[in-house]
Motif scaffolding. Structure first.
Motif, PDB file in Angstrom:
ATOM      1  N   GLY A 333     -21.291  47.564  28.060  1.00  0.00           N
ATOM      2  CA  GLY A 333     -20.299  48.453  28.650  1.00  0.00           C
ATOM      3  C   GLY A 333     -20.871  49.742  29.216  1.00  0.00           C
ATOM      4  O   GLY A 333     -22.064  49.854  29.489  1.00  0.00           O
ATOM      5  N   TYR A 334     -19.952  50.678  29.393  1.00  0.00           N
ATOM      6  CA  TYR A 334     -20.263  51.985  29.976  1.00  0.00           C
ATOM      7  C   TYR A 334     -19.803  53.085  29.029  1.00  0.00           C
ATOM      8  O   TYR A 334     -18.801  52.919  28.318  1.00  0.00           O
ATOM      9  N   ALA A 335     -20.531  54.201  29.061  1.00  0.00           N
ATOM     10  CA  ALA A 335     -20.091  55.385  28.296  1.00  0.00           C
ATOM     11  C   ALA A 335     -20.226  56.618  29.186  1.00  0.00           C
ATOM     12  O   ALA A 335     -21.127  56.694  30.026  1.00  0.00           O
ATOM     13  N   ILE A 336     -19.289  57.533  29.026  1.00  0.00           N
ATOM     14  CA  ILE A 336     -19.309  58.792  29.779  1.00  0.00           C
ATOM     15  C   ILE A 336     -19.239  59.930  28.775  1.00  0.00           C
ATOM     16  O   ILE A 336     -18.445  59.867  27.824  1.00  0.00           O
ATOM     17  N   GLU A 337     -20.064  60.948  28.985  1.00  0.00           N
ATOM     18  CA  GLU A 337     -19.987  62.153  28.150  1.00  0.00           C
ATOM     19  C   GLU A 337     -19.510  63.317  29.005  1.00  0.00           C
ATOM     20  O   GLU A 337     -20.029  63.541  30.109  1.00  0.00           O
ATOM     21  N   PHE A 338     -18.497  64.034  28.499  1.00  0.00           N
ATOM     22  CA  PHE A 338     -17.998  65.251  29.159  1.00  0.00           C
ATOM     23  C   PHE A 338     -18.402  66.432  28.285  1.00  0.00           C
ATOM     24  O   PHE A 338     -17.987  66.500  27.120  1.00  0.00           O
TER      25      PHE A 338
END
Ligand code: MV4
Length: 479
Positions: A333-338
């Protein structure tokens, strides 16, 4: 094998909390150090032990002899430096070892090598990593440097060998600007880093900023943990990071990962590290720098691999072998960090400080929040503005962007301005949703974004009512 029983964390904030959590899972005692400003920090409370360091709120986190002597005094057998502060100070790493304290990180020689961006390029070129054309040593003769610049072709970029965060960096489009820009760059580097050595490179237009996570033990085993796309930056500060890069050509990805792993093996690297590249519009990639520390954005690599990078650092420092073979590392999958910063998007993102009056955390499937924020936390002015990181993970890009929008809609911090409204605009942006961005993304998009917190919550009608209800309830119960 040297079993670690107690770790002193030479850092503060969210990364200190992160290391405490890793220690707890390894049943290792943790000790937080804290300045007089940080006395109420949640990471101070959560550690097994804590030591107040009286003195200047910043200097106390940099005084490495005092920190190592404290570690010995309280019976800590290891120190974790986190990121920032002393994390890339080779003298600190050396001093730990000389005092019999395990430094949880790379060897001092590699910290020193990669602290010099020119020496780094020479070393990486020698082990087969593509680097950008330009000067190979510090510029002393500007006429010679201009000659090199004309050979590689303007625009060129002047960089400080011991620089960072864009300081000591100048883009030169025309020959007649070179000398003035060179002097400005070296003066800035001298002022900020004490060393003005500068070199030039061919300037890469509209690059993506892609970095490769490396992990290596003390027995010559090296593995990569995939790449991260850190192109969404503002003034050399990363804002949003993504793993894997949504639109990176797979053949380029394979070559990036293979090249990075082989280079680190050849250099005898140990512990974790991140190899940073620029990828140009023709999919060529070029090494720019190597970070010899755990990075803020290590979290998204953890999210898509399931590997705890901080615990791995500690185990490697104890002399354990890597926990698995490269082939066993699965990417899902994909992960995004804000990055959640106490800064005011409606006021040039100047750092904000003060008491958080409402703190409503997001949650649910695929949401991780590494943060030291909470209701009534007083955000100090003395340090970096980041108070936490929101990480979302999902099986496909389109789904994880939707998840991010939902989580950001739930995330309410009031009492001080934050950059959450900026993140809400980014996840609504068509180009972002298509994964179309490079390092110019935010410069281009910021003027088009509406950064009024109320306005963009209102867009999520479903939430605004429920949040209004919660706010009323909070007020009611508070009386
Ligand atoms: C570059 C570059 C283009 N060409 N080097 C290096 C450190 C990192 N913080 C930014 N770096 C860059 N190095 C060459 N040869 C573009 C960047 C870069 C950048 C440069 C200026 C202003 C903003 C930038 C944002 C990301 C990357």
């Amino acid at each position: 094998m040297e079993k670690i029983t107690k770790v002193l964390i030479a850092n503060r904030g969210e990364i200190a909390l992160r290391v405490i959590r890793a220690c707890r899972e390894l049943e290792i005692k943790s000790v937080s150090i804290y300045s007089s400003v940080d006395f109420a920090g949640v990471w101070v409370r959560k550690a097994d032990e804590r030591c107040l360091l009286e003195g200047d709120p910043i200097q106390v986190y940099l005084d490495y002899k005092r920190i190592v002597d404290l570690a010995k005094e309280i019976g800590a057998d290891a120190i974790h430096p986190g990121y920032g502060f002393l994390s890339e100070n080779a003298d600190f790493a050396e001093y730990c070892v000389s005092q019999g304290i395990i430094f949880i990180g790379p060897k001092a020689e590699h910290i020193a090598l990669f602290g010099d961006k020119m020496a780094s390029k020479i070393a990486m070129k020698a082990v087969g990593v593509p680097v950008l054309g330009g000067t190979d040593e510090a510029i002393t003769d500007t006429a010679e440097a201009i000659k090199v610049a004309k050979e590689i072709g303007f625009p060129v970029i002047i960089k400080a060998a011991f620089g960072g965060g864009g300081k000591g960096m100048r883009i030169v489009k025309k020959e007649e600007d070179f000398v003035a820009m060179f002097e400005a760059a070296t003066k800035e580097a001298e002022r900020f880093f004490g060393k003005g050595d500068a070199f030039i490179e061919k300037y890469v237009l509209n690059p993506r900023h892609i970095e490769v996570q490396i992990m290596a033990d003390k027995f010559g085993n090296v593995m990569h943990l995939g790449e991260r796309d850190c192109s969404i930056q503002r003034r050399h500060q990363k804002v949003v990071e993504i793993a894997p890069s949504p639109r990176l050509n797979d053949a380029v990805r394979k070559e990036l990962l293979r090249t990075s792993k082989k280079a680190m093996f050849k250099l005898g690297y140990e512990s974790v590290g991140t190899v940073e590249y620029l990828v140009d519009e023709e999919d060529n990639f070029y090494f720019i720098e190597m970070n010899t520390r755990v990075q803020v954005e290590h979290t998204i690599t953890e999210a898509i691999t399931g590997i705890d990078i901080v615990q791995s650092m500690i185990r490697i420092a104890e002399g354990e072998k890597l926990p698995m073979m490269q082939e066993e590392v699965k990417f899902r999958g994909y992960a995004i960090e804000f990055r959640i910063n106490a800064e005011d998007p409606k006021n040039g993102f100047i750092p904000s400080s003060g008491r958080i009056s409402t703190y409503l955390s997001p949650g649910g499937p695929g949401v991780r929040l590494d943060s030291i924020g909470h209701k009534d936390y007083y955000v100090p002015t003395n340090y970096d503005s980041m108070i936490g990181k929101l990480i979302v993970v999902g099986i496909d890009w389109e789904g994880v962007v939707r998840k991010a929008r939902r989580a950001l809609g739930e995330f309410i911090i009031s009492g001080i301005p934050t950059n959450i409204p900026l993140h809400r605009q980014i996840v609504r942006d068509e180009d972002f949703k298509q994964g179309i961005f490079n390092t110019t993304y935010l410069d281009k998009k910021l003027p088009t974004f509406t950064l009024d917190a109320i306005q963009d919550i209102a867009e999520d009608e479903a939430y605004s009512e429920s949040l209004a209800a919660i706010a009323i309830a909070l007020k009611t119960f508070k009386k």
